[in-house]
Scaffold this active site. Sequence first.
Site, PDB file in Angstrom:
ATOM      1  N   HIS A 112      34.047  36.874 130.539  1.00 37.36           N
ATOM      2  CA  HIS A 112      34.470  35.788 129.645  1.00 37.36           C
ATOM      3  C   HIS A 112      35.735  35.152 130.197  1.00 37.36           C
ATOM      4  O   HIS A 112      36.450  35.741 131.012  1.00 37.36           O
ATOM      5  CB  HIS A 112      34.671  36.274 128.208  1.00 37.36           C
ATOM      6  CG  HIS A 112      35.830  37.194 127.998  1.00 37.36           C
ATOM      7  ND1 HIS A 112      37.119  36.754 127.832  1.00 37.36           N
ATOM      8  CD2 HIS A 112      35.888  38.551 127.912  1.00 37.36           C
ATOM      9  CE1 HIS A 112      37.924  37.783 127.635  1.00 37.36           C
ATOM     10  NE2 HIS A 112      37.210  38.890 127.696  1.00 37.36           N
ATOM     11  N   CYS A 165      36.856  44.284 129.899  1.00 39.27           N
ATOM     12  CA  CYS A 165      36.113  43.068 130.214  1.00 39.27           C
ATOM     13  C   CYS A 165      36.462  42.548 131.608  1.00 39.27           C
ATOM     14  O   CYS A 165      37.496  42.891 132.176  1.00 39.27           O
ATOM     15  CB  CYS A 165      36.411  41.978 129.188  1.00 39.27           C
ATOM     16  SG  CYS A 165      35.540  42.204 127.630  1.00 39.27           S
TER      17      CYS A 165
END
Length: 231
Positions: free
Chosen positions: A186, A201
């Site tokens: 992301h 992440c």
Amino acid sequence: MGDIRRRGVVALGVTSLVAPLTLALGAAPAQAASCTTTAGPYQKQVEKFLGRPVDGKQSSADCKAIRAFQTKHGITPNIGYAGPVTWGVMNLMNKQKAVGKNPNKSGKCPVNKGRIACVDLTLQLSWIQDGKKLVYGPVPVRTGRDGHETRTGAKKIYWRNIDHVSTIYDVPMPYSQFFDGGQAFHSAGVSMWNPPGSHGCVNMTKTDAKKYWSLLKNGDDVHVYGRKPGT
């Protein structure tokens, strides 16, 4: 993360390339009160990286240049000290640049899967390939910090949410593509070299996250390998 009780635990964090040794690190650079006059242990290497005269001595111009670099990439305290964290970031940048357009030279990312997103934790790089053909990248990324490492191995994208927001950290995670529990690609609105790391992440610039969004889909393969410095 949205309703991450059904998705796993995802976090947007801040990334580091080297574990802190003598400097305190924070998520956002605080304005230092003054510029240090002390030469750091990596003074010559840092001077060379910044295109400064390489004499190993701290000058006011050296300090200003180092401090600007630290501020840009969230290295704190941003007092212009040529310490291990600052040099670690620069050294990794040099290694990333040296990769050029052949990020899978080692062959560690499978070439028999068709389209696949590769993540090299050691070099903090990601790219998309189709067989042996490079489709996009390599691009710098920010992966999990010590204790929250991005998990290695073969994965698949299983859920995508273009306007995702973390319910745990209450932060936006645009162009989220989840591939392992709560771990996802992301975009993140900070430098890709900002210490100390995400909570797992694979953070990307908005430009790169948008491109990954357009090139990947549910069911596409992801391969994560290596070990991030400092973990």
